[in-house]
Design a protein around this motif. Structure first.
Motif, PDB file in Angstrom:
ATOM      1  N   HIS A  79      56.291-113.264  70.436  1.00  0.00           N
ATOM      2  CA  HIS A  79      57.142-112.910  71.565  1.00  0.00           C
ATOM      3  C   HIS A  79      56.592-113.457  72.880  1.00  0.00           C
ATOM      4  N   CYS A  80      56.143-112.581  73.785  1.00  0.00           N
ATOM      5  CA  CYS A  80      55.762-112.966  75.146  1.00  0.00           C
ATOM      6  C   CYS A  80      54.347-113.535  75.245  1.00  0.00           C
ATOM      7  N   THR A  81      53.684-113.780  74.115  1.00  0.00           N
ATOM      8  CA  THR A  81      52.352-114.382  74.175  1.00  0.00           C
ATOM      9  C   THR A  81      52.432-115.773  74.789  1.00  0.00           C
ATOM     10  N   MET A  87      47.614 -93.848  52.624  1.00  0.00           N
ATOM     11  CA  MET A  87      48.638 -93.616  53.629  1.00  0.00           C
ATOM     12  C   MET A  87      48.706 -94.812  54.583  1.00  0.00           C
ATOM     13  N   GLY A  88      49.683 -94.800  55.500  1.00  0.00           N
ATOM     14  CA  GLY A  88      49.854 -95.902  56.430  1.00  0.00           C
ATOM     15  C   GLY A  88      50.962 -96.829  55.979  1.00  0.00           C
ATOM     16  N   ALA A  89      51.033 -97.985  56.575  1.00  0.00           N
ATOM     17  CA  ALA A  89      52.109 -98.926  56.291  1.00  0.00           C
ATOM     18  C   ALA A  89      51.731 -99.887  55.174  1.00  0.00           C
ATOM     19  N   ALA A  90      52.712-100.164  54.313  1.00  0.00           N
ATOM     20  CA  ALA A  90      52.498-101.125  53.238  1.00  0.00           C
ATOM     21  C   ALA A  90      52.776-102.538  53.722  1.00  0.00           C
ATOM     22  N   ALA A  91      53.712-102.674  54.664  1.00  0.00           N
ATOM     23  CA  ALA A  91      54.065-104.004  55.161  1.00  0.00           C
ATOM     24  C   ALA A  91      54.783-103.898  56.499  1.00  0.00           C
ATOM     25  N   ILE A  92      54.641-104.950  57.303  1.00  0.00           N
ATOM     26  CA  ILE A  92      55.369-105.088  58.556  1.00  0.00           C
ATOM     27  C   ILE A  92      56.220-106.352  58.449  1.00  0.00           C
ATOM     28  N   HIS A  93      57.499-106.246  58.761  1.00  0.00           N
ATOM     29  CA  HIS A  93      58.401-107.387  58.728  1.00  0.00           C
ATOM     30  C   HIS A  93      58.927-107.632  60.143  1.00  0.00           C
ATOM     31  N   VAL A  94      58.759-108.832  60.661  1.00  0.00           N
ATOM     32  CA  VAL A  94      59.249-109.163  62.000  1.00  0.00           C
ATOM     33  C   VAL A  94      60.740-109.484  61.920  1.00  0.00           C
ATOM     34  N   LEU A  95      61.553-108.708  62.654  1.00  0.00           N
ATOM     35  CA  LEU A  95      63.004-108.868  62.617  1.00  0.00           C
ATOM     36  C   LEU A  95      63.546-109.624  63.821  1.00  0.00           C
ATOM     37  N   ALA A  96      62.889-109.529  64.968  1.00  0.00           N
ATOM     38  CA  ALA A  96      63.306-110.254  66.167  1.00  0.00           C
ATOM     39  C   ALA A  96      62.077-110.796  66.869  1.00  0.00           C
ATOM     40  N   ASP A  97      62.142-112.062  67.251  1.00  0.00           N
ATOM     41  CA  ASP A  97      61.032-112.710  67.930  1.00  0.00           C
ATOM     42  C   ASP A  97      61.582-113.961  68.615  1.00  0.00           C
ATOM     43  N   ASN A  98      60.718-114.644  69.354  1.00  0.00           N
ATOM     44  CA  ASN A  98      61.156-115.821  70.101  1.00  0.00           C
ATOM     45  C   ASN A  98      61.312-117.063  69.242  1.00  0.00           C
ATOM     46  N   ARG A  99      60.862-116.989  68.009  1.00  0.00           N
ATOM     47  CA  ARG A  99      61.008-118.090  67.065  1.00  0.00           C
ATOM     48  C   ARG A  99      61.217-117.514  65.682  1.00  0.00           C
ATOM     49  N   SER A 100      61.645-118.371  64.755  1.00  0.00           N
ATOM     50  CA  SER A 100      61.916-117.899  63.404  1.00  0.00           C
ATOM     51  C   SER A 100      61.109-118.686  62.386  1.00  0.00           C
ATOM     52  N   ASP A 101      60.707-117.997  61.324  1.00  0.00           N
ATOM     53  CA  ASP A 101      60.000-118.640  60.227  1.00  0.00           C
ATOM     54  C   ASP A 101      60.940-119.061  59.105  1.00  0.00           C
ATOM     55  N   ALA A 102      62.227-118.806  59.269  1.00  0.00           N
ATOM     56  CA  ALA A 102      63.201-119.141  58.226  1.00  0.00           C
ATOM     57  C   ALA A 102      64.497-119.621  58.865  1.00  0.00           C
ATOM     58  N   ASP A 103      65.087-120.676  58.315  1.00  0.00           N
ATOM     59  CA  ASP A 103      66.319-121.236  58.870  1.00  0.00           C
ATOM     60  C   ASP A 103      67.459-120.232  58.876  1.00  0.00           C
TER      61      ASP A 103
END
Length: 275
Positions: free
Chosen positions: A246-248, A1-17
């Motif tokens: 994000h705010c780190t 049980m639990g999560a299989a994956a977490i996907h970041v959808l909004a943040d202060n920077r992007s990992d993809a153009d």
């Protein structure tokens, strides 16, 4: 049980153009057969656009949960409701507070959801004052005690435009997921401070240790003592993986890269995390 994956959808920077970014936070939690959970909605509709590019549909989320009522975490909720989401939204009762941030000595900017951003409210809002199970292996936790001497990220936050009523962000919340190697803590903005947050997670849920932490640690512009305390809290709770975003803040990320003994991967839009 639990999560299989977490996907970041909004943040202060992007990992993809191809993915946009903003000052905001949103994460898509894939729970497999138990459906998906949307954790925060960023500031605008950026999370929706990024989700579609990544092949995800937040309108079909099993649950939506808000880490607190600031605009950079709940501002995109209006776009989600307009897109057709009709499910439950979980959040502390105080997500509706009017709140302001002070910029300079006398300028106050509204940053809360209680200023009419959602004039019609949320049709299916479920208040969480303690804990709530969002899916098997995914627990939302609120009501974080602020222990004496521990850092909290509440400077220049108020509930009025005169600066007389401080806002200690009582609605600050976090998630605890059943991870592959132990409990995985998913933060929002961590206004309660990391030491307080991890201590509450451990005590409230009876955890022996915490495997990983992800999200905003609110260390941007923080004093050295706050940075040091965050690193010590990670070590004290046995954390081995860290995904700061994000705010780190840049200073916070770089400090923890050097002070934290475990693995550090900076968050950004498009990042996929295996809990």
């Amino acid at each position: 049980m639990g999560a299989a994956a977490i996907h970041v959808l909004a943040d202060n920077r992007s990992d993809a153009d191809a993915l946009a970014f903003e000052h905001g936070w949103s994460a898509w939690i894939d729970c497999g057969a138990d459906g998906c959970i949307l954790w925060d909605t960023g500031q605008t509709d950026v999370f929706l656009k990024n989700a579609r590019i990544l092949g995800m549909d937040p309108v079909g989320a099993r649950r939506v949960a808000l880490s607190h009522g600031h605009h950079d975490h709940a501002g995109g909720l209006a776009a989600l409701l307009a897109a057709g989401y009709a499910g439950t939204v979980f959040g502390h009762p105080d997500v509706w507070l009017r709140r302001y941030s002070r910029r300079g000595g006398t300028t106050f900017r509204s940053i809360g959801m209680g200023d009419g951003r959602l004039a019609g409210g949320i049709p299916n809002f479920t208040p969480v004052s303690d804990i709530a199970v969002l899916a098997p292996g995914v627990v939302m936790v609120t009501g974080i005690p602020r222990l004496p001497g521990n850092f909290t990220a509440t400077d220049n936050l108020f509930r009025d435009t005169a600066g007389h009523v401080p806002d200690d962000v009582p609605d600050d919340a976090f998630l605890v997921l059943d991870g592959r190697d132990g409990p995985f803590v998913l933060l929002g903005c961590c206004h309660a401070g990391l030491a307080n947050t991890l201590a509450h997670a451990r005590e409230r849920l009876g955890l022996s240790r915490i495997e990983a932490v992800a999200g905003g640690l609110h260390l941007g512009g923080a004093e050295p003592r706050a940075l040091e305390q965050a690193a010590k809290a990670l070590e004290a709770h046995g954390v081995r993986r860290l995904f700061p975003g994000h705010c780190t803040g840049r200073e916070g990320v770089e400090y923890l890269r050097g002070a934290f003994r475990g693995e550090t991967v900076e968050s950004g839009c498009g990042l996929r995390i295996r809990p």
